[in-house]
Design a protein around this motif. Structure first.
Motif, PDB file in Angstrom:
ATOM      1  N   ALA A   1       0.931  -1.227  -0.049  1.00  0.00           N
ATOM      2  CA  ALA A   1      -0.081   0.006   0.248  1.00  0.00           C
ATOM      3  C   ALA A   1       0.719   1.485  -0.010  1.00  0.00           C
ATOM      4  N   ALA A   2       1.916   1.329   0.702  1.00  0.00           N
ATOM      5  CA  ALA A   2       2.904   2.435   0.901  1.00  0.00           C
ATOM      6  C   ALA A   2       3.598   2.736  -0.665  1.00  0.00           C
TER       7      ALA A   2
ATOM      8  N   ARG B   1       2.403   1.791  -3.506  1.00  0.00           N
ATOM      9  CA  ARG B   1       1.222   2.259  -4.325  1.00  0.00           C
ATOM     10  C   ARG B   1       0.896   3.927  -4.084  1.00  0.00           C
ATOM     11  N   ALA B   2       0.878   4.230  -2.864  1.00  0.00           N
ATOM     12  CA  ALA B   2       0.636   5.471  -2.560  1.00  0.00           C
ATOM     13  C   ALA B   2       1.935   6.457  -2.982  1.00  0.00           C
ATOM     14  N   GLU B   3       2.971   5.865  -2.787  1.00  0.00           N
ATOM     15  CA  GLU B   3       4.031   6.844  -3.295  1.00  0.00           C
ATOM     16  C   GLU B   3       4.259   6.815  -4.779  1.00  0.00           C
TER      17      GLU B   3
ATOM     18  N   ALA C   1       1.526   6.552  -6.596  1.00  0.00           N
ATOM     19  CA  ALA C   1       0.430   7.619  -7.267  1.00  0.00           C
ATOM     20  C   ALA C   1       0.754   9.191  -6.951  1.00  0.00           C
ATOM     21  N   GLN C   2       1.376   9.433  -5.729  1.00  0.00           N
ATOM     22  CA  GLN C   2       1.839  10.841  -5.437  1.00  0.00           C
ATOM     23  C   GLN C   2       2.914  11.162  -6.442  1.00  0.00           C
ATOM     24  N   GLU C   3       3.953  10.316  -6.883  1.00  0.00           N
ATOM     25  CA  GLU C   3       5.010  10.781  -7.874  1.00  0.00           C
ATOM     26  C   GLU C   3       4.226  11.162  -9.279  1.00  0.00           C
TER      27      GLU C   3
END
Length: 157
Positions: free
Chosen positions: A140-141, A143-145, A147-149
Motif C-alpha cells: 500500500a505504501a 502504491r501511494a508513493e 500515485a504521489q509521484e
C-alpha cells in the motif's frame, strides 16, 4: 461433522458447561467455542494451550474459536486447556489450571494409524499473519508513493 466444545472463560477460570469428553485419534474435527468475560475484550491476540500427558501444544485462537490439535487427542488421558491473552507486548492474561479437565477417551477400532500433517503452532500462525500484514502495508505504501509521484509529474507537465 464437527464436535463443538463450549467453554466459558470467567474470572480467569475455564468453565465447561456441557461436554467434558473427547475421543482419541480424531483429526481436525474437535473445536472449542470460547465465550470470554469483559476482561479479555482488549486482548489483541489469544493463544490456547492444550496439554494431554506430556504433549503440550499451542494453537492460535481465531476470534472465539480454536481447533483442538490432533496431537493433543492422539492418546487417551486428561486434556487441560489454558488461554493466554496478550494486549500488545505490555500485558498478558492467563487462566488458572482447569479444575476439571476434558477426558480423552480411548478410540474404537481404527484402520491405519497414520496421523495427518502436524498442526501449525500458534507462534507460526501469528508470525505468518504479521508477515502478511507487513507485506500488505508495504504494498500500500509503494502504491501511494507511486500515485504521489504520478500526481507530481502530472502537475509539472
Amino acid at each position: 461433522m464437527l464436535m463443538r466444545h463450549d467453554v466459558d472463560v470467567i474470572g480467569r477460570e475455564i468453565h465447561i458447561p456441557h461436554n467434558d469428553r473427547a475421543v482419541a485419534k480424531n483429526v481436525s474435527v474437535d473445536t472449542v467455542k470460547l465465550t470470554f468475560d469483559t476482561e479479555w475484550a482488549e486482548c489483541t491476540s489469544k493463544v490456547a494451550i492444550f496439554k494431554n500427558g506430556s504433549v503440550e501444544f499451542r494453537a492460535a485462537v481465531d476470534g472465539d474459536t480454536v481447533q483442538i490439535p490432533w496431537e493433543a487427542l492422539d492418546k487417551p488421558g486428561d486434556l487441560y486447556l489454558s488461554i493466554v491473552g496478550y494486549v500488545g507486548e505490555e500485558k498478558r492474561i492467563v487462566t488458572e489450571k482447569m479444575a476439571r479437565p476434558y477426558r480423552v477417551r480411548e478410540n474404537g477400532a481404527l484402520a491405519g494409524e497414520k496421523p495427518s500433517d502436524p498442526t501449525p503452532d500458534a507462534v507460526q500462525v501469528l508470525l505468518s499473519q504479521a508477515g502478511t500484514a507487513t507485506d500488505a502495508a508495504n504494498s500500500a505504501a509503494a502504491r501511494a508513493e507511486a500515485a504521489q509521484e504520478a500526481a507530481v509529474a502530472g502537475e509539472s507537465a
